[in-house]
Design an enzyme around this catalytic site. Structure first.
Site, PDB file in Angstrom:
ATOM      1  N   GLU A  66       4.947  -5.550  43.239  1.00 60.88           N
ATOM      2  CA  GLU A  66       5.232  -6.015  41.881  1.00 60.88           C
ATOM      3  C   GLU A  66       6.737  -6.214  41.661  1.00 60.88           C
ATOM      4  O   GLU A  66       7.160  -7.174  41.002  1.00 60.88           O
ATOM      5  CB  GLU A  66       4.681  -5.020  40.858  1.00 60.88           C
ATOM      6  N   CYS A 221      -2.099 -22.669  36.096  1.00 55.71           N
ATOM      7  CA  CYS A 221      -1.370 -22.892  34.842  1.00 55.71           C
ATOM      8  C   CYS A 221       0.130 -22.787  35.119  1.00 55.71           C
ATOM      9  O   CYS A 221       0.836 -21.947  34.557  1.00 55.71           O
ATOM     10  CB  CYS A 221      -1.815 -21.883  33.783  1.00 55.71           C
ATOM     11  N   CYS A 228      -4.992 -28.623  34.887  1.00 62.65           N
ATOM     12  CA  CYS A 228      -5.959 -28.366  33.820  1.00 62.65           C
ATOM     13  C   CYS A 228      -7.393 -28.716  34.223  1.00 62.65           C
ATOM     14  O   CYS A 228      -8.349 -28.086  33.760  1.00 62.65           O
ATOM     15  CB  CYS A 228      -5.574 -29.145  32.562  1.00 62.65           C
ATOM     16  N   CYS A 231      -8.945 -25.716  35.811  1.00 62.69           N
ATOM     17  CA  CYS A 231      -8.662 -24.437  35.153  1.00 62.69           C
ATOM     18  C   CYS A 231      -9.924 -23.884  34.497  1.00 62.69           C
ATOM     19  O   CYS A 231     -10.650 -24.622  33.824  1.00 62.69           O
ATOM     20  CB  CYS A 231      -7.567 -24.623  34.104  1.00 62.69           C
ATOM     21  N   CYS A 237      -8.846 -23.865  26.121  1.00 67.54           N
ATOM     22  CA  CYS A 237      -7.391 -23.908  25.955  1.00 67.54           C
ATOM     23  C   CYS A 237      -6.960 -24.832  24.822  1.00 67.54           C
ATOM     24  O   CYS A 237      -7.256 -26.030  24.824  1.00 67.54           O
ATOM     25  CB  CYS A 237      -6.755 -24.354  27.264  1.00 67.54           C
TER      26      CYS A 237
END
Length: 381
Positions: A66, A221, A228, A231, A237
């Site tokens: 991370e 995204c 899109c 997605c 959205c």
């Protein structure tokens, strides 16, 4: 293991269907439950499941990944992560490591404060937590270099604790999907996004959900030209329905970036080794080795004369080097003195060292040093 946080309440889920202060007026917004369901369905088919840090999952392994992934692409991180874990397989190994060795393994990843904070946190974990990674969100967030989102991601992925996350990728997904206008760095906007993130985070499969929402932002995204058509939020959205993908998230208000100029003093011995200086532990390139840097040319030349014992040095200007920081742009003018004598230059071994690229020492190099040393080799200097 501590109890997981309570799931989002029905009231919070219902709130997502309303139109809050910063949402696109009149836009129908998805519920948190629908968002999570669509995302997990996508993840089962398309999510990334074979990255190095997704194998033999522990809080330590997830933590390292991370931190490395902050503002850095997955493809760049993978070889660094694998080398880092091979050398420091657990938190005690990292805590016992010399600063220079850790910074050496970090060289090229950038944002070196991350590496320094990793060391501080590892030593804190050994000193205050018996070498065991803490298991509560407050204790994890109290470690150096770990904010709320990173702490939540570590515990969600490694311990299946329910915590929302809100890194840059997640902000982009949520602002588009829920039609949130306004710069996400503003306090009010960020507060609203945290509320949405919390409402979307499910009680079950939280580790998969956390990985999924980061994957969606990183692979579908994306910042420009989002995909899109493939997605999972295509029907949900707000930005996609209203053609707002290019303007959400709202960009940070532009400010004119200041420009600075400095001079890098490069003393090179006859064998090709160059003199490097360790930067102070805090500030730009903190703790890393680079060429001595000066605001004025005369100061750089005076320093080189003093450290070679020579006057009227034959200095050569190399091509200017440009580097962008978060808040300003730096133009570095390298001044080269070839076949320099050692003289007093190495008297302070804690501050100075002769660096031979043919037999490189295990030290952390600032990016200008890496690039300028490579440039010297390419020019046959």
């Amino acid at each position: 293991m501590p109890a997981a946080a309570k799931p989002a309440t029905l009231a919070k889920q219902l709130t997502l269907s309303a139109s809050p202060e910063h949402a696109r007026a009149g836009a129908a917004r998805p519920s948190g439950e629908k968002f999570a369901s669509a995302l997990l369905g996508w993840f089962d088919v398309h999510g990334r499941k074979h990255l190095p840090w997704q194998q033999q999952i522990t809080p330590y392994r997830v933590w390292i990944s991370e931190i490395m992934l902050q503002q850095t692409q997955v493809a760049t991180v993978i070889p660094y992560y694998e080398r880092f874990m091979q050398r420091f397989p657990d938190v005690r190994a990292l805590a016992a490591a010399p600063d220079d060795e850790v910074l050496h393994l970090w060289t090229g990843l950038g944002y070196y404060a991350r590496a320094r904070n990793l060391l501080k946190a590892a030593r804190t974990i050994v000193a205050e937590h018996g070498g065991e990674f803490p298991e509560t969100i407050d204790a994890v967030q109290a470690l150096p270099g770990i904010g709320r989102s990173t702490a939540g991601a570590i515990l969600a992925i490694s311990e299946s604790q329910r915590h929302p996350i809100l890194d840059g990728n997640v902000k982009r997904v949520l602002t588009r999907c829920f039609g949130i206008e306004g710069f996400p760095g503003e306090t009010a906007i960020e507060r609203e996004l945290w509320s949405i993130a919390d409402a979307c985070t499910p009680a079950q499969r939280v580790a998969h959900y956390t990985q999924a929402i980061m994957d969606l932002g990183a692979t579908v995204c994306v910042r420009s030209r989002p995909l899109c058509a493939v997605c999972p939020m295509h029907e949900l959205c707000v930005a996609r329905r209203e053609g707002m993908q290019a303007i959400l998230p709202t960009p940070k208000p532009r400010k004119e970036r200041p420009e600075r100029t400095a001079y890098a003093a490069i003393l090179q011995r006859a064998d090709g080794a160059v003199l490097l200086e360790r930067r102070p532990p805090v500030g730009i390139w903190g703790g890393l080795w680079t060429f001595p840097q000066f605001d004025e040319r005369d100061a750089a030349v005076t320093w080189m004369e003093r450290h070679t014992g020579e006057s009227s040095l034959a200095t050569r200007e190399l091509p200017p080097y440009s580097h962008s920081f978060t808040h300003f742009d730096l133009t570095l003018q390298p001044l080269l003195v070839s076949k320099a004598r050692e003289q007093l230059a190495i008297a302070d071994a804690e501050r100075y060292c002769w660096y031979d690229a043919k037999q490189p020492a295990k030290i952390g190099l600032a990016k200008p040093a890496v690039d300028l040393i490579r440039g010297l080799a390419e020019r046959g200097e």
